[in-house]
Design a protein around this motif. Structure first.
Motif, PDB file in Angstrom:
ATOM      1  N   GLY A  61      -5.964  11.438 -21.032  1.00 38.11           N
ATOM      2  CA  GLY A  61      -5.738  12.114 -19.770  1.00 38.11           C
ATOM      3  C   GLY A  61      -5.369  11.230 -18.603  1.00 38.11           C
ATOM      4  N   VAL A  62      -5.333   9.920 -18.806  1.00 35.06           N
ATOM      5  CA  VAL A  62      -4.953   8.993 -17.736  1.00 35.06           C
ATOM      6  C   VAL A  62      -3.433   8.844 -17.724  1.00 35.06           C
ATOM      7  CG1 VAL A  62      -5.150   6.638 -16.869  1.00 35.06           C
ATOM      8  CG2 VAL A  62      -7.137   7.751 -17.910  1.00 35.06           C
ATOM      9  N   TYR A  63      -2.869   8.868 -16.523  1.00 33.80           N
ATOM     10  CA  TYR A  63      -1.420   8.701 -16.392  1.00 33.80           C
ATOM     11  C   TYR A  63      -1.067   7.228 -16.159  1.00 33.80           C
ATOM     12  CZ  TYR A  63      -0.478  13.710 -16.030  1.00 33.80           C
ATOM     13  OH  TYR A  63      -0.337  15.047 -16.285  1.00 33.80           O
ATOM     14  N   ILE A  64      -0.022   6.798 -16.843  1.00 35.60           N
ATOM     15  CA  ILE A  64       0.546   5.470 -16.589  1.00 35.60           C
ATOM     16  C   ILE A  64       1.811   5.665 -15.768  1.00 35.60           C
ATOM     17  CG2 ILE A  64       1.565   3.407 -17.614  1.00 35.60           C
ATOM     18  CD1 ILE A  64      -0.127   3.939 -20.109  1.00 35.60           C
ATOM     19  N   PRO A  65       1.852   5.126 -14.551  1.00 30.59           N
ATOM     20  CA  PRO A  65       3.036   5.348 -13.710  1.00 30.59           C
ATOM     21  C   PRO A  65       4.256   4.645 -14.266  1.00 30.59           C
ATOM     22  CG  PRO A  65       1.621   3.710 -12.711  1.00 30.59           C
ATOM     23  CD  PRO A  65       0.867   4.254 -13.905  1.00 30.59           C
ATOM     24  N   SER A  66       5.421   5.165 -13.930  1.00 33.56           N
ATOM     25  CA  SER A  66       6.659   4.497 -14.314  1.00 33.56           C
ATOM     26  C   SER A  66       6.690   3.112 -13.674  1.00 33.56           C
ATOM     27  CB  SER A  66       7.864   5.303 -13.832  1.00 33.56           C
ATOM     28  OG  SER A  66       7.914   5.287 -12.414  1.00 33.56           O
ATOM     29  N   PRO A  67       7.425   2.153 -14.270  1.00 31.60           N
ATOM     30  CA  PRO A  67       7.519   0.833 -13.648  1.00 31.60           C
ATOM     31  C   PRO A  67       7.971   0.897 -12.194  1.00 31.60           C
ATOM     32  CG  PRO A  67       8.392   0.758 -15.873  1.00 31.60           C
ATOM     33  CD  PRO A  67       8.127   2.200 -15.568  1.00 31.60           C
ATOM     34  N   ALA A  68       8.894   1.808 -11.887  1.00 27.00           N
ATOM     35  CA  ALA A  68       9.380   1.928 -10.512  1.00 27.00           C
ATOM     36  C   ALA A  68       8.253   2.327  -9.574  1.00 27.00           C
ATOM     37  CB  ALA A  68      10.523   2.947 -10.440  1.00 27.00           C
ATOM     38  N   ARG A  69       7.481   3.330  -9.966  1.00 29.30           N
ATOM     39  CA  ARG A  69       6.365   3.762  -9.115  1.00 29.30           C
ATOM     40  C   ARG A  69       5.311   2.666  -8.993  1.00 29.30           C
ATOM     41  NH1 ARG A  69       2.569   9.244  -9.179  1.00 29.30           N
ATOM     42  NH2 ARG A  69       1.071   8.423  -7.647  1.00 29.30           N
ATOM     43  N   ALA A  70       4.953   2.066 -10.118  1.00 30.75           N
ATOM     44  CA  ALA A  70       3.918   1.025 -10.091  1.00 30.75           C
ATOM     45  C   ALA A  70       4.314  -0.128  -9.176  1.00 30.75           C
ATOM     46  CB  ALA A  70       3.658   0.521 -11.509  1.00 30.75           C
ATOM     47  N   LEU A  71       5.562  -0.525  -9.244  1.00 28.48           N
ATOM     48  CA  LEU A  71       6.023  -1.647  -8.414  1.00 28.48           C
ATOM     49  C   LEU A  71       6.047  -1.266  -6.936  1.00 28.48           C
ATOM     50  CD1 LEU A  71       8.845  -2.936 -10.751  1.00 28.48           C
ATOM     51  CD2 LEU A  71       6.934  -4.319  -9.920  1.00 28.48           C
ATOM     52  N   ILE A  72       6.524  -0.075  -6.633  1.00 28.22           N
ATOM     53  CA  ILE A  72       6.566   0.367  -5.230  1.00 28.22           C
ATOM     54  C   ILE A  72       5.161   0.399  -4.645  1.00 28.22           C
ATOM     55  CG2 ILE A  72       7.026   2.328  -3.704  1.00 28.22           C
ATOM     56  CD1 ILE A  72       9.401   3.013  -5.547  1.00 28.22           C
ATOM     57  N   GLU A  73       4.218   0.956  -5.382  1.00 23.07           N
ATOM     58  CA  GLU A  73       2.852   1.054  -4.868  1.00 23.07           C
ATOM     59  C   GLU A  73       2.193  -0.319  -4.790  1.00 23.07           C
ATOM     60  OE1 GLU A  73       1.645   5.618  -5.951  1.00 23.07           O
ATOM     61  OE2 GLU A  73       1.292   4.105  -7.490  1.00 23.07           O
ATOM     62  N   ASN A  74       2.671  -1.271  -5.575  1.00 25.31           N
ATOM     63  CA  ASN A  74       2.164  -2.634  -5.477  1.00 25.31           C
ATOM     64  C   ASN A  74       2.762  -3.402  -4.301  1.00 25.31           C
ATOM     65  OD1 ASN A  74       0.306  -4.078  -7.668  1.00 25.31           O
ATOM     66  ND2 ASN A  74       1.296  -2.316  -8.635  1.00 25.31           N
ATOM     67  N   MET A  75       3.755  -2.820  -3.639  1.00 24.95           N
ATOM     68  CA  MET A  75       4.343  -3.466  -2.465  1.00 24.95           C
ATOM     69  C   MET A  75       3.472  -3.314  -1.219  1.00 24.95           C
ATOM     70  SD  MET A  75       7.068  -5.041  -3.341  1.00 24.95           S
ATOM     71  CE  MET A  75       7.754  -5.394  -1.724  1.00 24.95           C
ATOM     72  N   VAL A  76       2.423  -2.484  -1.298  1.00 26.10           N
ATOM     73  CA  VAL A  76       1.496  -2.331  -0.172  1.00 26.10           C
ATOM     74  C   VAL A  76       0.539  -3.518  -0.188  1.00 26.10           C
ATOM     75  CG1 VAL A  76      -0.280  -0.887   0.879  1.00 26.10           C
ATOM     76  CG2 VAL A  76       1.675   0.174  -0.278  1.00 26.10           C
ATOM     77  N   PRO A  77       0.506  -4.343   0.841  1.00 27.02           N
ATOM     78  CA  PRO A  77      -0.345  -5.547   0.827  1.00 27.02           C
ATOM     79  C   PRO A  77      -1.827  -5.191   0.729  1.00 27.02           C
ATOM     80  CG  PRO A  77       1.268  -5.642   2.613  1.00 27.02           C
ATOM     81  CD  PRO A  77       1.296  -4.241   2.083  1.00 27.02           C
ATOM     82  N   SER A  78      -2.578  -6.034   0.049  1.00 24.12           N
ATOM     83  CA  SER A  78      -4.028  -5.862  -0.047  1.00 24.12           C
ATOM     84  C   SER A  78      -4.668  -7.240  -0.157  1.00 24.12           C
ATOM     85  CB  SER A  78      -4.395  -4.996  -1.254  1.00 24.12           C
ATOM     86  OG  SER A  78      -4.048  -5.656  -2.460  1.00 24.12           O
ATOM     87  N   ARG A  79      -5.967  -7.285   0.082  1.00 16.56           N
ATOM     88  CA  ARG A  79      -6.680  -8.558   0.029  1.00 16.56           C
ATOM     89  C   ARG A  79      -7.818  -8.490  -0.977  1.00 16.56           C
ATOM     90  NH1 ARG A  79      -7.483 -10.359   6.405  1.00 16.56           N
ATOM     91  NH2 ARG A  79      -5.258 -10.479   6.940  1.00 16.56           N
ATOM     92  N   ALA A  80      -8.092  -9.639  -1.571  1.00 21.45           N
ATOM     93  CA  ALA A  80      -9.253  -9.729  -2.445  1.00 21.45           C
ATOM     94  C   ALA A  80     -10.509  -9.774  -1.582  1.00 21.45           C
ATOM     95  CB  ALA A  80      -9.163 -10.970  -3.315  1.00 21.45           C
ATOM     96  N   SER A  81     -11.635  -9.416  -2.171  1.00 29.57           N
ATOM     97  CA  SER A  81     -12.920  -9.494  -1.481  1.00 29.57           C
ATOM     98  C   SER A  81     -13.919 -10.182  -2.392  1.00 29.57           C
ATOM     99  CB  SER A  81     -13.397  -8.084  -1.122  1.00 29.57           C
ATOM    100  OG  SER A  81     -13.762  -7.365  -2.289  1.00 29.57           O
ATOM    101  N   SER A  82     -15.123 -10.337  -1.901  1.00 27.74           N
ATOM    102  CA  SER A  82     -16.162 -10.966  -2.714  1.00 27.74           C
ATOM    103  C   SER A  82     -16.535 -10.093  -3.914  1.00 27.74           C
ATOM    104  CB  SER A  82     -17.406 -11.227  -1.862  1.00 27.74           C
ATOM    105  OG  SER A  82     -17.899 -10.004  -1.307  1.00 27.74           O
TER     106      SER A  82
END
Length: 434
Positions: free
Chosen positions: A60-81
């Motif tokens: 039941g888990v969806y795997i996004p298309s490479p295009a979607r996955a890459l676009i959503e990975n373009m949103v900057p984020s930071r690591a935490s502890s």
């Protein structure tokens, strides 16, 4: 136990198809609720529902298309502890894309790029899609070398067309020494811009062998009446018109090499929008030639363009920059087709950015213009191309682009519409407006 409805892998776990190295799993869900399980922490955020290109697994888990996955990975984020960064860094995205290129080739990466543009609209993430598009474009044009490491490529002389650099340096020196006339453009109304831009597009396409009667061309551009059997030719005319009639777009010269590449692709995509088989907006992957003359090889194209742009940046004034930009693009020939029109657009963009009269090359001057380019390409005769374009600018500046009927009459009197063969037979030439 079912924790989420239609969960979609997100961030780095979408590109890895599994948990991050620290056991984190990132999801897009309808509720956005985090869940801690033994050895695994699920971080959920609210986001867009599954798209048609996303695939659903048996659990039941969806795997996004490479295009979607890459676009959503373009949103900057930071690591935490507590966890790694949700999204890939740009370096990680570039490594992913390099692997994608190795696996699927340039054709596969180009198709992914096309999908990015569509999915970006579906997700309402056009800005992220555009940034990703630029990274993919750089990867394609640099032939596996991205902008951050491009300096190493440019220092590698084996990736530069040394013979072309000799030509560019020769033209650069001549343009430094040439003192162009000041031919400023006075403020014009929209009708005048419409008229001059129409003929700019009309004659630029004529040079490439795309010929229409003037009235037929007007119907194509302004009434969207495409002649039967000539859809692609008509679309070329419309695409060129759309670029050159954009006053704001034609008044801004690219300030850096990356912007220069993006502008080339954008212009080409507009001009060639009706010819999908010519890869609109995509740099060439195969060598191209004209009349036996071979242009810069694809693997040397990026570095050669870069070196040429550095020279272009040294020049002052719209005419000097315009002539050099036109020859640079014409000589490299970065696309499968449409290079001449894109080169002339770049020339006139440099002129407009300096508030100087543009250069329109009428039908009667086609052979003279092409001969000047060949003379520069084959013999390094920079004088011919500079003089030819200088006169063409003078002529363009003297035509009163104000009234359709009056301008047509003047162009006829100047022999502007005559075919080169007819001109030679009758010993005629382009006359200056009276």
């Amino acid at each position: 136990m079912k924790l989420y409805d239609e969960p979609i892998l997100d961030g780095r776990t979408a590109l890895q198809h599994g948990p991050a190295n620290d056991g984190c799993i990132f999801l897009v869900t309808s509720k956005g609720r985090d869940t801690v399980l033994p050895g695994v922490t699920i971080y959920a955020r609210r986001g867009h529902a599954p798209l048609s290109g996303d695939s659903r697994t048996s659990n039941g888990v969806y795997i996004p298309s490479p295009a979607r996955a890459l676009i959503e990975n373009m949103v900057p984020s930071r690591a935490s502890s507590r966890r790694v960064a949700r999204t890939y860094s740009q370096d990680e995205i570039e490594v992913y894309l390099e692997s994608y290129l190795e696996r699927y080739g340039e054709g596969g990466l180009t198709r992914l790029r096309d999908q990015v543009r569509v999915v970006g609209q579906q997700l309402a993430m056009a800005e992220e899609a555009e940034k990703l598009d630029q990274i993919i474009g750089a990867l394609l044009v640099e032939n596996n070398v991205l902008p951050e490491v491009a300096g190493r490529t440019y220092r590698d002389k084996s990736r530069i067309d040394a013979d072309r650099l000799v030509l560019f340096e020769k033209l650069l020196k001549a343009l430094h020494e040439f003192i162009p006339a000041d031919r400023p453009v006075s403020p014009i109304d929209s009708a005048s811009n419409e008229l001059s831009a129409f003929y700019e597009a009309y004659f630029s396409n004529f040079i490439e062998g795309i010929k229409f009667d003037v009235e037929e061309a007007r119907d194509i551009v302004f009434a969207n009446k495409f002649p039967e059997g000539r859809q692609e030719d008509a679309q070329d005319l419309v695409g060129t018109w759309q670029v050159v009639s954009d006053t704001a777009g034609m008044s801004s010269h690219p300030a850096c090499f990356d912007a220069f590449l993006r502008q080339l692709r954008t212009d080409h995509a507009s001009v060639m929008q009706g010819r999908s088989g010519k890869n609109p907006g995509v740099f060439k992957a195969k060598a191209n030639m004209a009349g036996g003359y071979v242009f810069v090889a694809p693997e040397k194209m990026a570095a050669t363009l870069k070196e040429g742009f550095v020279m272009l940046d040294e020049l002052k004034g719209g005419f000097r920059r315009g002539v050099f930009a036109m020859f640079l693009i014409s000589e490299v020939h970065p696309f499968d087709d449409g290079n001449g029109r894109v080169a002339r657009i770049a020339m006139n963009r440099a002129l407009s950015a300096d508030n100087q009269a543009r250069i329109i090359i009428p039908a009667v001057s086609r052979d003279t213009y092409l001969a000047a380019l060949r003379s520069m390409s084959k013999m390094g005769n920079e004088t011919a191309v500079i003089r030819m374009l200088d006169f063409a600018q003078l002529w363009t500046s003297e035509v009163p682009w104000q009234d359709w009927s009056e301008t047509f009459r003047i162009l006829e009197a100047c022999n502007a519409f005559l075919e080169p063969d007819e001109v030679n037979e009758r010993y005629l030439r382009l006359e200056r407006p009276r």
